[in-house]
Design an enzyme around this catalytic site. Structure first.
Site: not given
Ligand code: AMP
Ligand code: MG
Length: 486
Positions: A91, A253
């Site tokens: 994302g 993930d």
């Molecule tokens: P994470 O907790 O960083 O592993 O993120 C979990 C999911 O949320 C992943 O699919 C990321 O790509 C998405 N994600 C986290 N932060 C953002 C953001 N600022 N914009 C878009 N997607 C995000």
């Molecule tokens: Mg992640």
């Protein structure tokens, strides 16, 4: 060096379009370099110094895409805090491609925070300077500790405003790894009953990252591969435990199919030793508390086993999962023996380690400093361990424990100088305490971006004394709140 001299490829982009969405980074205004990691640059065949390569800075900002790249956002799914999320994906990360570096090694190059993709959901696709500094420093600190991890090449900052709890500015982290494929990548295809894609992804991962398994007949190959992934995960959980690292968001993930530490957010290296510590303030239930990590590793491997159901029989998967604990215990036992300067396994080892950890927990001692203090001990010190703070030094249990430990050392009969040298090369003096990351962040926010690479350089040799930087080995004075948005 000319950018055109770099050899780019993108094997992931040769998979069918069901695996990703092609998307280019969104440019940012006025990019400037915040951090650059010349050691990793050398591995990739990139220049030592970036100042003479403004075009490369533009690439790392997401402002310039070279024709040989094939930028994309990968699709995946995952279990987040135990709940199934049917679709996730990159994302805020965009895979530019693979660089073919030194000795023909291949490295996927990702820009994290490079703008929106199809998988951004409610997010803005951006990362803030604070979070990129935390990921940059943690990846490189982890690597220097000898623990498998994704790497970090650079941070590019921009005045572009990004809205979190408050308004911050954008930054783009260049993340580098042999592959960014996660457990969740397989869970996605399994949940959609897309067996062809599932097998295609497994074949690609095995061919590119587990080539030794290709010699096995297909009927055995997938089970052997799953076993290897589970064993690597057990080893990684043991490494985290021994070094006092807490990940904070162990969603499937965020679990690498090659056993790397990936996705540094609200992590911490323990300071005061508290096995129930929860570093992620969003984790109110403590699902990912420090002492839960080994179990969560097994839980995640079980989800992966379910996802690979069409390739690995239930009997094989269960047999593998049953040996997770044994592997974890064996690796952790080996790591703790080394931390205590012991060379041979002994039936009393587990109790000896437990006794030491119990002392640390009861006295609230600093984890890294306590092991470091033991490393300096010599028989002339008796039961005194220089540098241990008073709570533990005054604890009656310390004398008893020191007697047991030194008796065990005597039984091994190793020279104390040799033993001490080995312990000092095993127990880091410097770990990335949250306050160190915060110090780098605070400096960068006020214009002194150089502090980021100063701290990275220090943590690059975490076992050396660096007497002039002693203050970085000290515990923080207050807790720094980190949450999922970190
Ligand atoms: P994470 O907790 O960083 O592993 O993120 C979990 C999911 O949320 C992943 O699919 C990321 O790509 C998405 N994600 C986290 N932060 C953002 C953001 N600022 N914009 C878009 N997607 C995000
Ligand atoms: Mg992640």
């Amino acid at each position: 060096m000319e950018l055109t001299a770099l050899q780019w490829d993108n094997r992931f982009a040769r998979l069918p379009e069901t695996f990703y969405h092609r998307v280019e980074p969104t440019p940012v205004p006025s990019p400037h370099l915040v951090a650059w990691n010349p050691e990793l640059a050398a591995l990739l065949g990139l220049p030592h110094d970036l100042t003479e390569h403004p075009d490369l800075l533009e690439v790392l900002a997401g402002n310039l895409v070279l024709p040989e790249m094939a930028p994309l956002a990968a699709i995946y799914a995952g279990h987040q805090f135990g709940s199934w999320v049917p679709q996730l994906g990159d994302g805020r990360a965009i895979l530019l491609g693979e660089i073919v570096g030194l000795n023909r090694s291949r490295w996927e190059v990702q820009l994290k925070g490079a703008g929106m993709t199809r998988f951004s959901r409610m997010g803005d696709g951006r990362a803030v300077l604070r979070s990129t500094i935390r990921e940059y420093l943690a990846s490189e600190a982890m690597h220097a500790l000898g623990i498998p991890t994704t790497r970090a090449l650079a941070i590019v900052g921009s005045p572009l405003p990004v809205y979190r709890e408050q308004t911050e500015t954008a930054a783009i982290l260049t993340r580098v790894a042999p592959t960014h494929v996660r457990f969740g990548s397989f869970e996605l295809f399994a949940s959609r009953r897309m067996q062809t894609e599932l097998q295609q992804l497994a074949d690609m991962v095995i061919t590119d990252h587990f080539p030794e398994l290709l010699a096995l007949p297909a009927a055995e190959r997938y089970a052997a591969w799953y076993r290897e992934v589970v064993m690597r995960t057990a080893d990684l959980m043991a490494e985290w435990t021994a070094v006092g690292f807490q990940h904070g968001v162990m969603n499937t993930d965020n679990f690498s199919i090659t056993g790397l530490t990936i996705d540094y957010g609200p992590y911490c290296w323990l300071e005061r030793y508290d096995p129930q510590w929860i570093c992620n303030h969003s984790d109110t239930a403590g699902r990912y508390a420090f002492d839960q990590q080994p179990l969560v590793g097994l839980w995640n491997c079980t989800r992966l086993g379910e996802a690979l159901h069409s390739l690995v029989s239930e009997a094989d998967a269960l047999a593998t999962l049953e040996s997770y604990r044994e592997r974890f215990d064996a690796t952790l036992g080996r790591l703790f023996r080394a931390k205590l300067g012991l060379t041979a396994a002994d039936p009393g080892d587990a109790a000896l380690v437990a006794g030491w950890l119990d002392l640390l927990e009861r006295t609230g001692a600093d984890y890294a400093r306590s092991f470091r203090a033991l490393s300096h001990w010599t028989p002339g010190d008796g039961a005194a361990v220089a540098d241990l703070h008073t709570e533990i030094s005054d604890s009656p249990g310390l004398v008893t424990w020191m007697e047991r430990w030194s008796a065990r050392l005597d039984a091994e009969g190793q020279d104390h100088t040799v033993r001490s040298t080995q312990m000092l090369a095993t127990n880091p003096k410097y770990v990335l305490r949250n306050w160190l990351a915060q110090d780098a962040i605070d400096n960068a926010l006020t214009g002194n971006v150089g502090r980021v690479d100063e701290i990275r350089t220090l943590l690059n040799t975490p076992f050396d004394e660096h007497p002039e930087l002693e203050r970085y080995a000290m515990p923080g004075s207050e807790e720094i709140v980190v949450s999922c948005s970190s």
